[in-house]
Write a protein that holds these residues in place. Structure first.
Motif, PDB file in Angstrom:
ATOM      1  N   ASP A 100      -8.161  -2.208  10.514  1.00  0.00           N
ATOM      2  CA  ASP A 100      -9.136  -2.949  11.322  1.00  0.00           C
ATOM      3  C   ASP A 100     -10.333  -3.257  10.419  1.00  0.00           C
ATOM      4  O   ASP A 100     -11.147  -2.383  10.125  1.00  0.00           O
ATOM      5  N   LEU A 101     -10.401  -4.504   9.983  1.00  0.00           N
ATOM      6  CA  LEU A 101     -11.433  -4.863   8.996  1.00  0.00           C
ATOM      7  C   LEU A 101     -12.846  -4.690   9.555  1.00  0.00           C
ATOM      8  O   LEU A 101     -13.783  -4.446   8.808  1.00  0.00           O
ATOM      9  N   ALA A 102     -12.981  -4.831  10.882  1.00  0.00           N
ATOM     10  CA  ALA A 102     -14.312  -4.689  11.482  1.00  0.00           C
ATOM     11  C   ALA A 102     -14.799  -3.242  11.398  1.00  0.00           C
ATOM     12  O   ALA A 102     -15.996  -2.989  11.476  1.00  0.00           O
ATOM     13  N   ARG A 103     -13.872  -2.314  11.275  1.00  0.00           N
ATOM     14  CA  ARG A 103     -14.251  -0.902  11.205  1.00  0.00           C
ATOM     15  C   ARG A 103     -14.238  -0.388   9.772  1.00  0.00           C
ATOM     16  O   ARG A 103     -14.244   0.817   9.547  1.00  0.00           O
ATOM     17  N   LEU A 104     -14.149  -1.304   8.845  1.00  0.00           N
ATOM     18  CA  LEU A 104     -14.083  -0.900   7.437  1.00  0.00           C
ATOM     19  C   LEU A 104     -15.332  -1.389   6.711  1.00  0.00           C
ATOM     20  O   LEU A 104     -15.615  -2.588   6.693  1.00  0.00           O
ATOM     21  N   LEU A 105     -16.069  -0.473   6.151  1.00  0.00           N
ATOM     22  CA  LEU A 105     -17.211  -0.834   5.301  1.00  0.00           C
ATOM     23  C   LEU A 105     -16.691  -0.975   3.881  1.00  0.00           C
ATOM     24  O   LEU A 105     -16.139  -0.029   3.326  1.00  0.00           O
ATOM     25  N   TRP A 106     -16.861  -2.151   3.337  1.00  0.00           N
ATOM     26  CA  TRP A 106     -16.341  -2.457   1.999  1.00  0.00           C
ATOM     27  C   TRP A 106     -17.521  -2.552   1.039  1.00  0.00           C
ATOM     28  O   TRP A 106     -18.405  -3.381   1.222  1.00  0.00           O
ATOM     29  N   VAL A 107     -17.509  -1.678   0.047  1.00  0.00           N
ATOM     30  CA  VAL A 107     -18.575  -1.670  -0.969  1.00  0.00           C
ATOM     31  C   VAL A 107     -17.944  -2.067  -2.292  1.00  0.00           C
ATOM     32  O   VAL A 107     -17.055  -1.380  -2.792  1.00  0.00           O
ATOM     33  N   ARG A 108     -18.394  -3.187  -2.839  1.00  0.00           N
ATOM     34  CA  ARG A 108     -17.820  -3.683  -4.088  1.00  0.00           C
ATOM     35  C   ARG A 108     -18.762  -3.356  -5.239  1.00  0.00           C
ATOM     36  O   ARG A 108     -19.942  -3.706  -5.186  1.00  0.00           O
ATOM     37  N   CYS A 109     -18.233  -2.683  -6.223  1.00  0.00           N
ATOM     38  CA  CYS A 109     -19.106  -2.153  -7.282  1.00  0.00           C
ATOM     39  C   CYS A 109     -19.023  -2.926  -8.585  1.00  0.00           C
ATOM     40  O   CYS A 109     -19.662  -2.535  -9.568  1.00  0.00           O
ATOM     41  N   GLY A 110     -18.223  -3.975  -8.633  1.00  0.00           N
ATOM     42  CA  GLY A 110     -18.193  -4.851  -9.810  1.00  0.00           C
ATOM     43  C   GLY A 110     -17.815  -4.150 -11.099  1.00  0.00           C
ATOM     44  O   GLY A 110     -18.349  -4.492 -12.156  1.00  0.00           O
ATOM     45  N   ALA A 145     -14.794   3.800   5.095  1.00  0.00           N
ATOM     46  CA  ALA A 145     -15.525   3.095   4.033  1.00  0.00           C
ATOM     47  C   ALA A 145     -14.655   3.065   2.791  1.00  0.00           C
ATOM     48  O   ALA A 145     -13.977   4.050   2.476  1.00  0.00           O
ATOM     49  N   LEU A 146     -14.657   1.935   2.133  1.00  0.00           N
ATOM     50  CA  LEU A 146     -13.913   1.794   0.883  1.00  0.00           C
ATOM     51  C   LEU A 146     -14.900   1.454  -0.225  1.00  0.00           C
ATOM     52  O   LEU A 146     -15.574   0.418  -0.159  1.00  0.00           O
ATOM     53  N   VAL A 147     -14.990   2.323  -1.201  1.00  0.00           N
ATOM     54  CA  VAL A 147     -15.819   2.049  -2.377  1.00  0.00           C
ATOM     55  C   VAL A 147     -14.884   1.475  -3.437  1.00  0.00           C
ATOM     56  O   VAL A 147     -14.065   2.189  -4.007  1.00  0.00           O
ATOM     57  N   ASP A 148     -14.991   0.178  -3.614  1.00  0.00           N
ATOM     58  CA  ASP A 148     -14.034  -0.570  -4.412  1.00  0.00           C
ATOM     59  C   ASP A 148     -14.634  -0.784  -5.805  1.00  0.00           C
ATOM     60  O   ASP A 148     -15.394  -1.723  -6.027  1.00  0.00           O
ATOM     61  N   THR A 149     -14.273   0.083  -6.713  1.00  0.00           N
ATOM     62  CA  THR A 149     -14.915   0.059  -8.038  1.00  0.00           C
ATOM     63  C   THR A 149     -14.689  -1.267  -8.756  1.00  0.00           C
ATOM     64  O   THR A 149     -15.620  -1.840  -9.306  1.00  0.00           O
ATOM     65  N   ASP A 150     -13.454  -1.751  -8.725  1.00  0.00           N
ATOM     66  CA  ASP A 150     -13.133  -2.940  -9.521  1.00  0.00           C
ATOM     67  C   ASP A 150     -12.926  -4.185  -8.671  1.00  0.00           C
ATOM     68  O   ASP A 150     -12.353  -5.165  -9.155  1.00  0.00           O
ATOM     69  N   ASP A 151     -13.375  -4.136  -7.421  1.00  0.00           N
ATOM     70  CA  ASP A 151     -13.311  -5.304  -6.544  1.00  0.00           C
ATOM     71  C   ASP A 151     -11.879  -5.828  -6.416  1.00  0.00           C
ATOM     72  O   ASP A 151     -11.609  -7.007  -6.617  1.00  0.00           O
ATOM     73  N   THR A 152     -10.961  -4.941  -6.092  1.00  0.00           N
ATOM     74  CA  THR A 152      -9.544  -5.322  -6.023  1.00  0.00           C
ATOM     75  C   THR A 152      -8.999  -5.309  -4.596  1.00  0.00           C
ATOM     76  O   THR A 152      -7.822  -5.581  -4.396  1.00  0.00           O
ATOM     77  N   PHE A 153      -9.836  -4.991  -3.621  1.00  0.00           N
ATOM     78  CA  PHE A 153      -9.364  -4.903  -2.239  1.00  0.00           C
ATOM     79  C   PHE A 153      -8.946  -6.283  -1.739  1.00  0.00           C
ATOM     80  O   PHE A 153      -9.669  -7.266  -1.947  1.00  0.00           O
ATOM     81  N   ASP A 154      -7.803  -6.340  -1.097  1.00  0.00           N
ATOM     82  CA  ASP A 154      -7.315  -7.599  -0.540  1.00  0.00           C
ATOM     83  C   ASP A 154      -7.366  -7.509   0.982  1.00  0.00           C
ATOM     84  O   ASP A 154      -6.520  -6.849   1.601  1.00  0.00           O
TER      85      ASP A 154
END
Lengths: 422, 225
Positions: free
Chosen positions: B97-107, B78-87
């Motif tokens: 493996d994007l299918a196995r990655l939970l992406w949480v964007r926190c704005g 899981a990636l908690v992306d504080t500033d929505d910078t994940f590419d």
């Protein structure tokens, strides 16, 4: 005792009509149903009165039906198909009652129908008189079966229509509810009831539908679709709580309806060497909690789109189960190699750029400012010119004086900082 | 029986008090970068690891490399992306493996990121939970209370999850079991300036700041494709 309803013209609603008289109803054909009329004599009386009651009810429902009552289902079916109106076949007189009906009513196979026609067998009575052993020798088991039907002696159990079970619970409230907390108490009760009913049939739920009738006459409906079938009332309650917190009803609630869509329970046996993964039920709750915090559209898995447009992806629902590993191990030439990563600025930061000989020499944007120490570019890219939203841009990789490395691009004479290499 | 003799007898049966308090060494998750693995051995599971450094110091390269390792092990992260910078494009190119990655964007909301990370760690089952504060301004990141970091450390304890925080400066202080500081050394170019220059990658140095200082390791991140 069995009753048959045959509606050759408009069979719609025939099954419902039959089910008002008995729970054991067989849909023999689209236009024919047979019901178990055992016990109806205690309500209606004689078989003739039972048939009249059924015909009367069907007439009220707008159906024109032939009704036949007999001691076995097939005799009732033959009579209903062969005689108009009401037919009551006395017990033991089936052969005599049906003798005048044409053999085609038994729907023999084309070969058998041709043989019977050649023999001159046209009525039930002709078929019923044939010797059983001789018929078996010449026509086989199918011939024997037709003879039994023609004599009205075929015995078989009904194959009743089984309606898919509906798992729903509802509650009318005496006083309108305005707060979420008391509603949750009611929902907990309804969920306990639903889960107990599902468990008794060895089922779980993969969808919950909540309908709230509001004091202003409107309806507030929510549906929770679960990626895996679950049977945990506490988990359901928490999911409903989070959903209702995010989407509260507009007015006080006067009626609560909850329906669960049944699904087979999840059968899984984990092995000793199964990789670490979240439990589906727990994961659902966690995802719902995180979604309540940051918004549903901000939680999920990224899926790349089949396009060259920069930054094209979409968010899909995250599911930890049943994933096939796409890339079991990194390719041999990539072992130990590190890819240069990129961090995206969303939205791209507008930049002011100073150029010399077409190359950027100074960049100023939000939180990024400095002389360009080195750069590579421009890299021209474009696409989607056949669509309403084409794109075209020139990209530069720029290293600033402080050592930071960024991607800069120019689109329609405007400069933007797309992100940084990290 | 005198107390000293009693203590001696107990110690002979149960071991010394120091042994009672000793914890087993945590299992390590390789980072996928041999030089960094040689330096730290890997990232400890059930612990908080901080990776810090300035922009373009290779922090995200290290993060993607760890995520790729998690994918190789068929675990989910899981990636908690504080500033929505994940590419996602760069991550997929790095083997994630994007299918196995939970992406949480926190704005950009650090408090939401901390809560989300806490929920994910409490939920359990993830091989890696990464909290990306890499673009969060230092003054905002410093406002995160030590209690929050303690809470995260307590939540991840006794779990097989690696909790990785990506920052500009170390923030968790005593709560972090491993602190890696990255520094950019050089940007790698090829070709002549002004006509055929190409960005080839960057060279970064990793230094372990906690638990003990050790020799540095250098690695190169390359542009692929």
């Amino acid at each position: 005792m069995f009753a048959c309803l045959h509606a050759p013209e408009n069979p719609a609603g025939l099954l419902d009509c039959a089910q008002t008289f008995s729970p054991l109803v067989e849909q023999t054909a689209p236009d024919t149903v047979v019901l178990d009329a055992g016990g109806l004599d205690r309500i209606f009386g004689l078989p003739q009165e039972i048939a009249s009651a059924i015909a009367r009810h069907a007439g009220e429902a707008g159906l024109r039906v032939n009704v036949a009552v007999a001691s076995n289902p097939d005799a009732a079916v033959c009579a209903a198909r062969g005689f108009a109106g009401l037919s009551v076949i006395p017990y033991g007189d089936e052969a005599k009652f049906l003798e005048s009906l044409p053999v085609q009513l038994l729907a023999p196979s084309p070969e058998l129908a041709e043989t019977l026609e050649r023999w001159g067998i046209r009525r039930f009575r002709d078929l019923a008189r044939l010797p059983e052993i001789g018929l078996a020798e010449r026509l086989g088991p199918e011939g024997v079966r037709l003879r039994l039907l023609a004599r009205g002696e075929a015995q078989r159990p009904l194959t009743p229509v089984e309606e898919p079970p509906r798992f729903a619970a509802e509650m009318e409230l005496e006083d309108p509810l305005e707060l979420l907390e008391p509603l949750l108490f009611l929902l907990a009760r309804l969920l306990q009831e639903l889960c107990a009913r599902l468990a008794s049939r060895g089922l779980a739920a993969h969808e919950l539908r909540l309908r709230l009738r509001l004091a202003d006459g409107s309806e507030h409906a929510r549906a929770l679709r679960l990626p895996v079938a679950m049977l945990d009332p506490k988990a359901f309650l928490k999911l409903l709580q989070l959903d209702l917190s995010a989407h509260p009803p507009a007015a006080a609630i006067v009626r609560v309806e909850l329906e669960a869509q049944p699904a087979p329970t999840r059968a899984a046996q984990n092995g000793l060497f199964v990789p670490l993964a979240p439990e589906p039920e727990k994961l659902e709750l966690t995802l719902a909690r995180v979604a309540a915090l940051v918004g549903e559209e901000h939680v999920g898995s990224a899926e790349l789109l089949d396009t060259h447009r920069p930054g094209a992806f979409r968010i899909t629902r995250f599911m930890a189960e049943n994933r096939q590993l796409l890339q079991r191990e990194l390719s041999r030439d990539r072992q130990g190699a590190v890819s240069l990563a990129f961090r995206v600025f969303r939205p791209p930061r507008p930049a002011r750029v100073r150029l010399r000989a077409g190359q950027p020499t100074y960049v100023q944007a939000e939180e990024v400012c400095g002389e360009v120490a080195a750069c590579a570019g421009p890299w021209r890219s474009s696409g989607d010119w056949w669509r309403a939203d084409p794109w075209a841009r020139d990209e530069w990789d720029v290293a600033l004086g402080d050592g930071s490395l960024h991607r800069l691009y120019c689109e329609r004479h405007n400069w933007f900082l797309e992100g940084s290499y990290d | 029986m005198p107390s000293a003799a009693l203590r001696e007898q107990l110690a002979s049966v149960l071991g010394s008090p120091l042994e009672w308090q000793a914890r087993p060494a945590p299992e390590l998750l390789p980072t996928g970068i041999p030089e960094v693995d040689a330096l730290v051995g890997g990232l400890p599971r059930g612990c908080l690891t901080e990776v810090c450094g300035p922009v373009s110091s290779g922090r995200t390269c290290l993060l993607y490399a760890v995520m790729a390792q998690v994918a190789v092990r068929e675990e989910v992260c899981a990636l908690v992306d504080t500033d929505d910078t994940f590419d996602p494009v760069a991550a997929a190119a790095a083997g994630v493996d994007l299918a196995r990655l939970l992406w949480v964007r926190c704005g950009g909301r650090a408090e939401h990121a901390l809560k989300a990370a806490d929920l994910l760690v409490q939920g359990g089952g993830f091989g890696l939970v990464a909290l990306d504060l890499g673009d969060t301004p230092v003054e905002i990141a410093r406002r995160i209370s030590l209690t929050s970091w303690f809470r995260l450390r307590r939540a991840v304890e006794h779990t097989p999850t690696v909790l990785l925080a990506l920052e500009r400066q170390p923030l968790a202080k005593t709560c972090a079991s491993l602190v890696l500081e990255l520094r950019r050394e050089a940007v790698l170019w090829s070709g002549a300036a002004g006509c055929s220059r190409l960005l080839r990658g960057l060279r970064a140095a990793a230094e372990r700041r906690k638990p003990v200082r050790a020799a540095r390791a250098w690695f190169e991140a390359r542009v692929w494709g």
